[in-house]
Design a protein around this motif. Structure first.
Motif, short mmCIF file in Angstrom:
data_model
loop_
_atom_site.label_atom_id
_atom_site.label_comp_id
_atom_site.label_asym_id
_atom_site.label_seq_id
_atom_site.Cartn_x
_atom_site.Cartn_y
_atom_site.Cartn_z
N GLU A 1 -7.93 -45.31 -22.48
CA GLU A 1 -8.24 -44.30 -22.44
C GLU A 1 -9.52 -43.97 -23.20
O GLU A 1 -10.32 -42.89 -23.01
N LEU A 2 -10.32 -45.08 -23.31
CA LEU A 2 -11.59 -45.19 -23.72
C LEU A 2 -12.79 -44.85 -23.09
O LEU A 2 -12.92 -45.52 -22.08
N ILE B 1 -10.55 -40.45 -24.57
CA ILE B 1 -11.44 -40.19 -25.79
C ILE B 1 -12.59 -41.21 -25.76
O ILE B 1 -12.45 -42.08 -25.13
N ARG B 2 -13.71 -40.88 -26.58
CA ARG B 2 -14.68 -41.75 -26.81
C ARG B 2 -14.42 -43.11 -27.79
O ARG B 2 -13.31 -42.81 -28.59
N ASN B 3 -15.08 -44.06 -27.40
CA ASN B 3 -14.61 -45.13 -28.49
C ASN B 3 -15.54 -45.08 -29.47
O ASN B 3 -16.66 -45.46 -29.75
N SER B 4 -14.79 -44.65 -30.63
CA SER B 4 -15.65 -44.58 -32.04
C SER B 4 -15.43 -45.97 -32.75
O SER B 4 -16.09 -46.08 -33.66
N ASN B 5 -14.15 -46.48 -32.55
CA ASN B 5 -14.32 -47.76 -33.49
C ASN B 5 -15.26 -48.94 -33.26
O ASN B 5 -15.63 -49.54 -34.26
N THR C 1 -9.82 -53.91 -31.59
CA THR C 1 -9.29 -52.62 -32.05
C THR C 1 -8.30 -52.23 -30.99
O THR C 1 -8.56 -52.27 -29.99
N GLY C 2 -7.01 -51.79 -31.77
CA GLY C 2 -6.01 -51.24 -30.75
C GLY C 2 -5.02 -52.14 -30.27
O GLY C 2 -5.14 -53.40 -30.16
N GLY C 3 -4.14 -51.66 -29.52
CA GLY C 3 -3.09 -52.29 -28.67
C GLY C 3 -2.35 -53.44 -29.77
O GLY C 3 -1.72 -54.41 -29.04
N ASP D 1 0.49 -52.09 -25.22
CA ASP D 1 -0.15 -52.53 -26.36
C ASP D 1 -0.30 -54.05 -26.16
O ASP D 1 -0.01 -54.83 -26.18
N GLY E 1 -5.52 -49.50 -33.48
CA GLY E 1 -6.94 -48.74 -33.10
C GLY E 1 -6.96 -47.28 -33.53
O GLY E 1 -8.04 -46.81 -33.39
N ASN E 2 -5.99 -46.82 -34.58
CA ASN E 2 -6.20 -45.48 -34.94
C ASN E 2 -7.55 -45.55 -35.79
O ASN E 2 -7.69 -46.46 -36.68
P1 AMP Z 1 -3.49 -48.27 -30.42
O1 AMP Z 1 -3.63 -49.01 -31.72
O2 AMP Z 1 -3.95 -48.70 -29.07
O3 AMP Z 1 -1.91 -47.65 -30.12
O4 AMP Z 1 -4.22 -46.87 -30.67
C1 AMP Z 1 -3.89 -46.04 -31.48
C2 AMP Z 1 -4.69 -44.68 -31.32
O5 AMP Z 1 -6.10 -45.04 -31.80
C3 AMP Z 1 -4.54 -44.13 -30.04
O6 AMP Z 1 -4.53 -42.64 -30.08
C4 AMP Z 1 -5.90 -44.64 -29.50
O7 AMP Z 1 -6.34 -43.53 -28.39
C5 AMP Z 1 -6.85 -44.43 -30.76
N1 AMP Z 1 -7.87 -45.43 -30.45
C6 AMP Z 1 -7.81 -46.79 -30.02
N2 AMP Z 1 -9.09 -47.46 -29.71
C7 AMP Z 1 -9.76 -46.74 -30.22
C8 AMP Z 1 -11.35 -46.75 -30.46
N3 AMP Z 1 -11.85 -47.84 -29.86
N4 AMP Z 1 -11.84 -45.72 -30.62
C9 AMP Z 1 -11.42 -44.31 -30.93
N5 AMP Z 1 -9.92 -44.33 -30.96
C10 AMP Z 1 -9.43 -45.41 -30.52
#
Ligand code: AMP
Ligand code: MG
Length: 418
Positions: free
Chosen positions: A195-196, A208-212, A257-259, A266, A307-308
């Motif tokens: 989604e990034l 959504i934008r990659n803010s992490n 970050t994330g997954g 994931d 990722g949140n």
């Molecule tokens: P995840 O841990 O991958 O399940 O992500 C949890 C939530 O964080 C989801 O809503 C993702 O879209 C969001 N998310 C994951 N990576 C990022 C990122 N790099 N920047 C912003 N939001 C993110």
């Protein structure tokens, strides 16, 4: 394994991570590049500070005994023998009945034991051969003594201090044109999630934008590290593994970050099921961010944050910053907590300690911790205002306003943010 995870406490997680790293090598940098770096060795005063007795103000150096009878109505007249500017050495000692016109920072002449400020003399703006002193001076009055701030050979900076503006002034004072610091830890930042979209790319529905990645990069800079933003992992596990192996060679450790959760896509959860990944932990007793995971892959530590955005921020503060601290040889890898009064009810129960974003405010010399009510794991709009994490202990009731809580101050350049 995805759904059956052993839980470690935050403290156990930090201990497991810290076992994986050791302080980095020492290097020398010019003073002009030392801001934000971490001192590898203590710094000692190269000489007394001040290095000589000097005047802290503009006035006249006198012998105090000569001024004993001076008052505004009965001033004492002294002969002015010379003017000494800052940076000059006085040529003449001050004898009885004499004065030396002296500027702030200038070296005291022999014989004088006090400095009368211009404002306590008549016609201070005029350079005359005589001066009328209107006030009786005490011996030693208005002299900054050699060594009064710090004596030669005293330790003035400890190893492990992150260099800020004050430390730069001190290093410059003692002529440290080059500074011994730890090599800057290179921390790779890897994102996951299809989604990034990067900030310079157009958004489309569902994205959504990659803010992490920039957020983590900023936090790593704050802690004295060098972030290396490596990009996004592809969803295909074999390609993702190859990328991780590649990237791991370029850095001291990786942050992803994330997954890490139990979702169908994931990626990190899928990857770490592979026995090539040596699992350190995959569930931490903390909210938000409990699925936070750490593995060692091909000799490189991977700290896999949730990722949140909020959970990611908290995971970085609690788990990644201690790693940086150890790599940089800072004295305390384990973050400090302080006690504060909770300023508002927070009654949401939680089975794990909750790290609640908030702000410390000082009111009548008491620390109050204000919970951020916009604190949900996925929220980021108020992150920039937070200066602490409030620890709400686990259990069934949360905490009420007025109760004492432990608070974990956020840090920038090694300093608390409040
Ligand atoms: P995840 O841990 O991958 O399940 O992500 C949890 C939530 O964080 C989801 O809503 C993702 O879209 C969001 N998310 C994951 N990576 C990022 C990122 N790099 N920047 C912003 N939001 C993110
Ligand atoms: Mg994801």
């Amino acid at each position: 394994m995805r759904f059956h995870r052993e839980t470690v406490s935050v403290e156990e997680a930090v201990a497991k991570l810290l076992e994986q790293v050791a302080p980095l090598a020492i290097e020398e940098v010019p003073l002009a590049e030392a801001y934000g770096r971490v001192l590898a060795e203590p710094v000692y005063a190269a000489y007394d500070l001040p290095p000589f007795d000097r005047s802290p103000l503009d006035g006249y150096a006198v012998r105090s005994a000569d001024t004993a009878s001076a008052t505004p109505d009965t001033p004492v007249t002294l002969e002015v023998i010379e003017t000494v500017a800052a940076g000059e050495v006085p040529r003449h000692p001050v004898a009885s009945g004499q004065a030396c016109r002296i500027m702030t920072g200038a070296m005291m002449p022999d014989g004088a034991d006090a400095v009368v400020m211009f404002e306590q003399t008549e016609n201070p703006g005029q350079k005359l051969n005589q001066v009328n002193v209107k006030r009786a001076m005490k011996p030693g009055e208005n002299i900054a003594r050699q060594g009064e701030e710090v004596a030669k050979d005293n330790c003035v900076l400890q190893a492990g201090e992150q260099i800020g503006a004050g430390a730069l002034a001190l290093l410059a004072t003692f002529g440290a044109a080059c500074v011994q610091v730890r090599r800057r830890p290179r921390i790779g930042i890897v994102s996951t999630g299809s989604e990034l979209v990067e900030p310079d790319q157009p958004l489309s529905p569902g994205k959504i934008r990659n803010s992490n990645a920039p957020m983590i990069a900023g936090m790593i800079c704050d802690a004295g590290g060098a972030p290396v933003v490596l990009g996004c992992l592809p969803d295909e596990p074999e390609t993702a593994k190859r990328k991780l192996a590649d990237w791991s060679k370029q850095v001291d450790f990786l942050v992803t970050t994330g997954g890490v959760s139990v979702g169908d896509f994931d990626l990190i959860t899928t990857l770490v099921e592979d026995p090539q990944f040596n699992l350190l932990f995959h569930r931490v007793a903390m909210r938000p961010g409990s699925p936070t995971t750490a593995v060692v892959y091909q000799g490189t530590l991977i700290c896999a944050l949730s990722g949140n955005p909020s959970a990611c921020f908290i995971g970085c503060e609690l788990l990644v910053k201690p790693l940086l601290a150890k790599l940089l040889g800072k004295p305390n890898s384990i973050p400090t907590t302080v006690e504060a009064i909770l300023a508002k009810d927070y009654l949401k129960p939680c089975p794990y300690p909750r790290y609640l974003r908030g702000s410390i405010e000082v009111e009548q010399a008491v620390l109050y911790a204000y919970p951020d009510m916009n604190d949900k794991a996925g929220r980021l709009v108020t992150l920039h205002q937070n200066n602490c994490l409030i620890i709400i202990p686990p259990g069934g009731r949360g905490r009420r306003a007025g109760e004492r809580v432990r608070v974990f101050p956020l840090t920038k350049n090694g300093q608390f943010c409040f």
